[in-house]
Scaffold this motif. Structure first.
Motif, PDB file in Angstrom:
ATOM      1  N   HIS A 285      36.817  33.722  41.918  1.00  0.00           N
ATOM      2  CA  HIS A 285      36.293  34.937  42.548  1.00  0.00           C
ATOM      3  C   HIS A 285      37.026  36.173  42.030  1.00  0.00           C
ATOM      4  O   HIS A 285      36.404  37.194  41.697  1.00  0.00           O
ATOM      5  N   HIS A 286      38.346  36.094  41.961  1.00  0.00           N
ATOM      6  CA  HIS A 286      39.138  37.228  41.477  1.00  0.00           C
ATOM      7  C   HIS A 286      38.835  37.532  40.010  1.00  0.00           C
ATOM      8  O   HIS A 286      38.795  38.704  39.619  1.00  0.00           O
ATOM      9  N   LYS A 287      38.651  36.505  39.203  1.00  0.00           N
ATOM     10  CA  LYS A 287      38.344  36.754  37.795  1.00  0.00           C
ATOM     11  C   LYS A 287      37.046  37.537  37.653  1.00  0.00           C
ATOM     12  O   LYS A 287      36.953  38.481  36.854  1.00  0.00           O
ATOM     13  N   GLY A 288      36.033  37.151  38.434  1.00  0.00           N
ATOM     14  CA  GLY A 288      34.786  37.911  38.409  1.00  0.00           C
ATOM     15  C   GLY A 288      34.970  39.311  38.959  1.00  0.00           C
ATOM     16  O   GLY A 288      34.407  40.272  38.431  1.00  0.00           O
ATOM     17  N   GLY A 289      35.765  39.447  40.018  1.00  0.00           N
ATOM     18  CA  GLY A 289      36.019  40.763  40.598  1.00  0.00           C
ATOM     19  C   GLY A 289      36.777  41.682  39.670  1.00  0.00           C
ATOM     20  O   GLY A 289      36.481  42.886  39.586  1.00  0.00           O
ATOM     21  N   VAL A 290      37.763  41.142  38.952  1.00  0.00           N
ATOM     22  CA  VAL A 290      38.532  41.948  38.002  1.00  0.00           C
ATOM     23  C   VAL A 290      37.630  42.481  36.893  1.00  0.00           C
ATOM     24  O   VAL A 290      37.712  43.651  36.511  1.00  0.00           O
TER      25      VAL A 290
ATOM     26  N   GLU B 167      44.918  40.926  39.640  1.00  0.00           N
ATOM     27  CA  GLU B 167      45.624  40.249  38.556  1.00  0.00           C
ATOM     28  C   GLU B 167      46.956  39.695  39.054  1.00  0.00           C
ATOM     29  O   GLU B 167      47.371  38.597  38.668  1.00  0.00           O
ATOM     30  N   SER B 168      47.630  40.438  39.910  1.00  0.00           N
ATOM     31  CA  SER B 168      48.876  39.948  40.498  1.00  0.00           C
ATOM     32  C   SER B 168      48.615  38.742  41.388  1.00  0.00           C
ATOM     33  O   SER B 168      49.364  37.753  41.369  1.00  0.00           O
TER      34      SER B 168
END
Length: 231
Positions: A180-185, A212-213
């Motif tokens: 989810h974070h990879k898509g959000g970034v 990223e953190s």
């Protein structure tokens, strides 16, 4: 506060400055100060299919799923580190979602556009609806089958998370949230590069740095559970 706690809360703090700046710009915009970064009385609001509006709509949806997953895992584990991490994500992303939807209200734009494919603003515009705000860079990758946007979980994955307990729930949550974070970034980078509203660009850049953190933190949390992010 312990070293572990300091490490954990750092990602949430990374976006705080952008949040404060964006809130101030939103309030100023409502009072008609067009120089504050969000459009006021003397500024032109972003267009319906602009990166500014598209990012606000899409990231609001993206964030909502992160909030839902985080509340699910809080009920499926007693691990305090995971529960605290999930609460931080739910709190931060719920606040950011409210700001993005608030900007759409200020701009007089709808929160849903029926003929707008998700993340189309990251490409060359919207199937001929471009309004001159986009740069044609940072086109989004296709989501996996059954997911609305890149990084988002499918209904089947959400149902599986809700059915697990303990370590199994922790691992799946961390894996799903990593995706989810990879898509959000990727989406936030697109806004940081393409959005025209300074406050929104600042918020997007804050999201990039914070998530990223958190990706590094989740990798460590998975390793401590004998697992790893999904390929």
């Amino acid at each position: 506060m312990s070293r572990t706690s300091r490490t954990y809360w750092a990602p949430g703090a990374a976006v705080a400055a952008a949040l404060v700046f964006a809130v101030g710009a939103t309030v100023a915009a409502a009072s008609g100060d067009g120089a504050a970064g969000a459009p006021g009385a003397g500024a032109r609001a972003p267009g319906l299919y602009s990166p500014d509006a598209g990012f606000a709509r899409d990231m609001a949806v993206h964030h909502q799923q992160a909030v839902e997953m985080s509340f699910v895992v809080r009920d499926r584990t007693q691990d305090e580190a995971v529960r605290a991490f999930a609460y931080d994500i739910a709190n931060t992303q719920a606040n950011q979602r409210g700001m993005l939807l608030g900007w759409l209200d200020l701009w007089g734009l709808p929160k849903v556009v029926a003929d707008e494919p998700p993340m189309s603003w990251m490409g060359t515009g919207h199937s001929g609806h471009g309004d001159g705000h986009g740069t044609g860079t940072g086109a989004a990758q296709d989501p996996k089958p059954g997911a609305l946007m890149p990084g988002m979980a499918t209904k089947e994955e959400l149902a599986r998370l809700a059915a697990l307990d303990g370590r199994d729930a922790e691992v799946l949550y961390l894996q799903l949230m990593t995706d989810h974070h990879k898509g959000g970034v990727a989406m936030a980078r697109g806004c940081a590069a393409q959005c025209a509203t300074p406050a929104e660009k600042a918020l997007a850049q804050g999201m990039v740095e914070a998530q990223e953190s958190e990706l590094k933190l989740m990798s460590d949390m998975l390793a401590r559970r004998g697992a790893a992010p999904r390929a």
